[in-house]
Write a protein that holds these residues in place. Sequence first.
Motif, PDB file in Angstrom:
ATOM      1  N   ILE A 129       0.839  -1.200   0.000  1.00 18.54           N
ATOM      2  CA  ILE A 129       0.000   0.000   0.000  1.00 18.54           C
ATOM      3  C   ILE A 129       0.877   1.255   0.000  1.00 18.54           C
ATOM      4  O   ILE A 129       0.626   2.209  -0.741  1.00 18.54           O
ATOM      5  CB  ILE A 129      -0.951   0.013   1.228  1.00 18.54           C
ATOM      6  CG1 ILE A 129      -1.913  -1.166   1.197  1.00 18.54           C
ATOM      7  CG2 ILE A 129      -1.695   1.339   1.336  1.00 18.54           C
ATOM      8  CD1 ILE A 129      -2.989  -1.093   0.172  1.00 18.54           C
ATOM      9  N   GLU A 130       1.914   1.262   0.821  1.00 19.40           N
ATOM     10  CA  GLU A 130       2.806   2.426   0.881  1.00 19.40           C
ATOM     11  C   GLU A 130       3.536   2.634  -0.448  1.00 19.40           C
ATOM     12  O   GLU A 130       3.735   3.767  -0.882  1.00 19.40           O
ATOM     13  CB  GLU A 130       3.806   2.289   2.035  1.00 19.40           C
ATOM     14  CG  GLU A 130       3.168   2.357   3.410  1.00 19.40           C
ATOM     15  CD  GLU A 130       2.387   3.647   3.646  1.00 19.40           C
ATOM     16  OE1 GLU A 130       2.911   4.732   3.335  1.00 19.40           O
ATOM     17  OE2 GLU A 130       1.240   3.550   4.125  1.00 19.40           O
ATOM     18  N   ALA A 131       3.924   1.550  -1.100  1.00 18.38           N
ATOM     19  CA  ALA A 131       4.572   1.667  -2.412  1.00 18.38           C
ATOM     20  C   ALA A 131       3.590   2.219  -3.443  1.00 18.38           C
ATOM     21  O   ALA A 131       3.968   3.033  -4.298  1.00 18.38           O
ATOM     22  CB  ALA A 131       5.114   0.314  -2.854  1.00 18.38           C
ATOM     23  N   LEU A 132       2.332   1.807  -3.356  1.00 14.63           N
ATOM     24  CA  LEU A 132       1.317   2.334  -4.267  1.00 14.63           C
ATOM     25  C   LEU A 132       1.088   3.831  -4.040  1.00 14.63           C
ATOM     26  O   LEU A 132       0.850   4.576  -4.993  1.00 14.63           O
ATOM     27  CB  LEU A 132      -0.014   1.595  -4.098  1.00 14.63           C
ATOM     28  CG  LEU A 132      -0.155   0.248  -4.781  1.00 14.63           C
ATOM     29  CD1 LEU A 132      -1.536  -0.339  -4.501  1.00 14.63           C
ATOM     30  CD2 LEU A 132       0.083   0.339  -6.271  1.00 14.63           C
ATOM     31  N   LYS A 133       1.168   4.263  -2.792  1.00 19.09           N
ATOM     32  CA  LYS A 133       0.965   5.685  -2.493  1.00 19.09           C
ATOM     33  C   LYS A 133       2.053   6.555  -3.112  1.00 19.09           C
ATOM     34  O   LYS A 133       1.818   7.718  -3.418  1.00 19.09           O
ATOM     35  CB  LYS A 133       0.921   5.915  -0.980  1.00 19.09           C
ATOM     36  CG  LYS A 133      -0.363   5.428  -0.341  1.00 19.09           C
ATOM     37  CD  LYS A 133      -0.349   5.677   1.154  1.00 19.09           C
ATOM     38  CE  LYS A 133      -1.611   5.169   1.817  1.00 19.09           C
ATOM     39  NZ  LYS A 133      -1.579   5.374   3.284  1.00 19.09           N
ATOM     40  N   VAL A 134       3.233   5.991  -3.291  1.00 18.10           N
ATOM     41  CA  VAL A 134       4.324   6.732  -3.922  1.00 18.10           C
ATOM     42  C   VAL A 134       4.132   6.777  -5.437  1.00 18.10           C
ATOM     43  O   VAL A 134       4.470   7.767  -6.084  1.00 18.10           O
ATOM     44  CB  VAL A 134       5.692   6.096  -3.581  1.00 18.10           C
ATOM     45  CG1 VAL A 134       6.816   6.699  -4.388  1.00 18.10           C
ATOM     46  CG2 VAL A 134       5.963   6.212  -2.093  1.00 18.10           C
ATOM     47  N   VAL A 135       3.536   5.727  -5.975  1.00 13.06           N
ATOM     48  CA  VAL A 135       3.406   5.603  -7.418  1.00 13.06           C
ATOM     49  C   VAL A 135       2.129   6.246  -7.951  1.00 13.06           C
ATOM     50  O   VAL A 135       2.152   6.909  -8.976  1.00 13.06           O
ATOM     51  CB  VAL A 135       3.464   4.113  -7.833  1.00 13.06           C
ATOM     52  CG1 VAL A 135       3.159   3.926  -9.288  1.00 13.06           C
ATOM     53  CG2 VAL A 135       4.819   3.532  -7.495  1.00 13.06           C
ATOM     54  N   LEU A 136       1.010   6.054  -7.256  1.00 15.61           N
ATOM     55  CA  LEU A 136      -0.283   6.511  -7.768  1.00 15.61           C
ATOM     56  C   LEU A 136      -0.771   7.756  -7.028  1.00 15.61           C
ATOM     57  O   LEU A 136      -0.577   7.878  -5.822  1.00 15.61           O
ATOM     58  CB  LEU A 136      -1.325   5.393  -7.614  1.00 15.61           C
ATOM     59  CG  LEU A 136      -1.059   4.117  -8.404  1.00 15.61           C
ATOM     60  CD1 LEU A 136      -2.075   3.053  -8.035  1.00 15.61           C
ATOM     61  CD2 LEU A 136      -1.097   4.385  -9.894  1.00 15.61           C
ATOM     62  N   PRO A 137      -1.449   8.658  -7.748  1.00 14.56           N
ATOM     63  CA  PRO A 137      -2.020   9.823  -7.068  1.00 14.56           C
ATOM     64  C   PRO A 137      -3.170   9.413  -6.148  1.00 14.56           C
ATOM     65  O   PRO A 137      -3.742   8.331  -6.293  1.00 14.56           O
ATOM     66  CB  PRO A 137      -2.533  10.706  -8.211  1.00 14.56           C
ATOM     67  CG  PRO A 137      -2.536   9.869  -9.424  1.00 14.56           C
ATOM     68  CD  PRO A 137      -1.653   8.689  -9.182  1.00 14.56           C
ATOM     69  N   GLN A 138      -3.506  10.271  -5.199  1.00 12.12           N
ATOM     70  CA  GLN A 138      -4.504   9.942  -4.184  1.00 12.12           C
ATOM     71  C   GLN A 138      -5.868   9.633  -4.773  1.00 12.12           C
ATOM     72  O   GLN A 138      -6.622   8.852  -4.208  1.00 12.12           O
ATOM     73  CB  GLN A 138      -4.651  11.092  -3.194  1.00 12.12           C
ATOM     74  CG  GLN A 138      -3.477  11.252  -2.291  1.00 12.12           C
ATOM     75  CD  GLN A 138      -3.652  12.439  -1.363  1.00 12.12           C
ATOM     76  OE1 GLN A 138      -4.440  13.331  -1.626  1.00 12.12           O
ATOM     77  NE2 GLN A 138      -2.899  12.435  -0.272  1.00 12.12           N
ATOM     78  N   ASP A 139      -6.209  10.219  -5.902  1.00 16.42           N
ATOM     79  CA  ASP A 139      -7.534  10.014  -6.469  1.00 16.42           C
ATOM     80  C   ASP A 139      -7.609   8.810  -7.409  1.00 16.42           C
ATOM     81  O   ASP A 139      -8.637   8.587  -8.042  1.00 16.42           O
ATOM     82  CB  ASP A 139      -7.999  11.273  -7.196  1.00 16.42           C
ATOM     83  CG  ASP A 139      -7.065  11.668  -8.334  1.00 16.42           C
ATOM     84  OD1 ASP A 139      -5.950  11.123  -8.413  1.00 16.42           O
ATOM     85  OD2 ASP A 139      -7.458  12.545  -9.126  1.00 16.42           O
TER      86      ASP A 139
END
Length: 161
Positions: A129-139
Amino acid sequence: MSIFHVAVALGGLTIWKKVEADKNDRKREEEKVWNRFETSLNHTFETYKEHAKKGEFAQAIRALKQHITLFNERGSVTPEDKKNLDRMLNDLVFNAQTKAIVLGREFKVKEASLQDDPHALSVAHHEYIEALKVVLPQDDAVLRREVQRWEQLYPRISLYT
């Protein structure tokens, strides 16, 4: 009569000087606004390049969107510039989604191997999840779906409720 003509000429000259001074003041104010946009534009574009180089696509997307917004606010945007900025944003979003797919596949493999260890699975899921937060925007829909899945699998427990 000649005093009248001199007075009219002096009055006209005074008005003309005042109009010219106002024009110069307006030009200086416009230059200040333009310079503020230029420094902001340079800053947002440098931030975008820095994050994109590091693979921090969410931050790069945010910076590029800010850059595009400032570019549009400044005005005088050529259609070619707008097209190039939109293309850069689309490429960045595509790269972010590609990286998210790779992260998802890696997590699925890890998830299958950690079925017997719930704590390690929880840690691996949190790291994903943390890796996704770095890669993908919040929306982004994928990020929201994965966060909701995390919250369903591991609900917050409170001693006070």
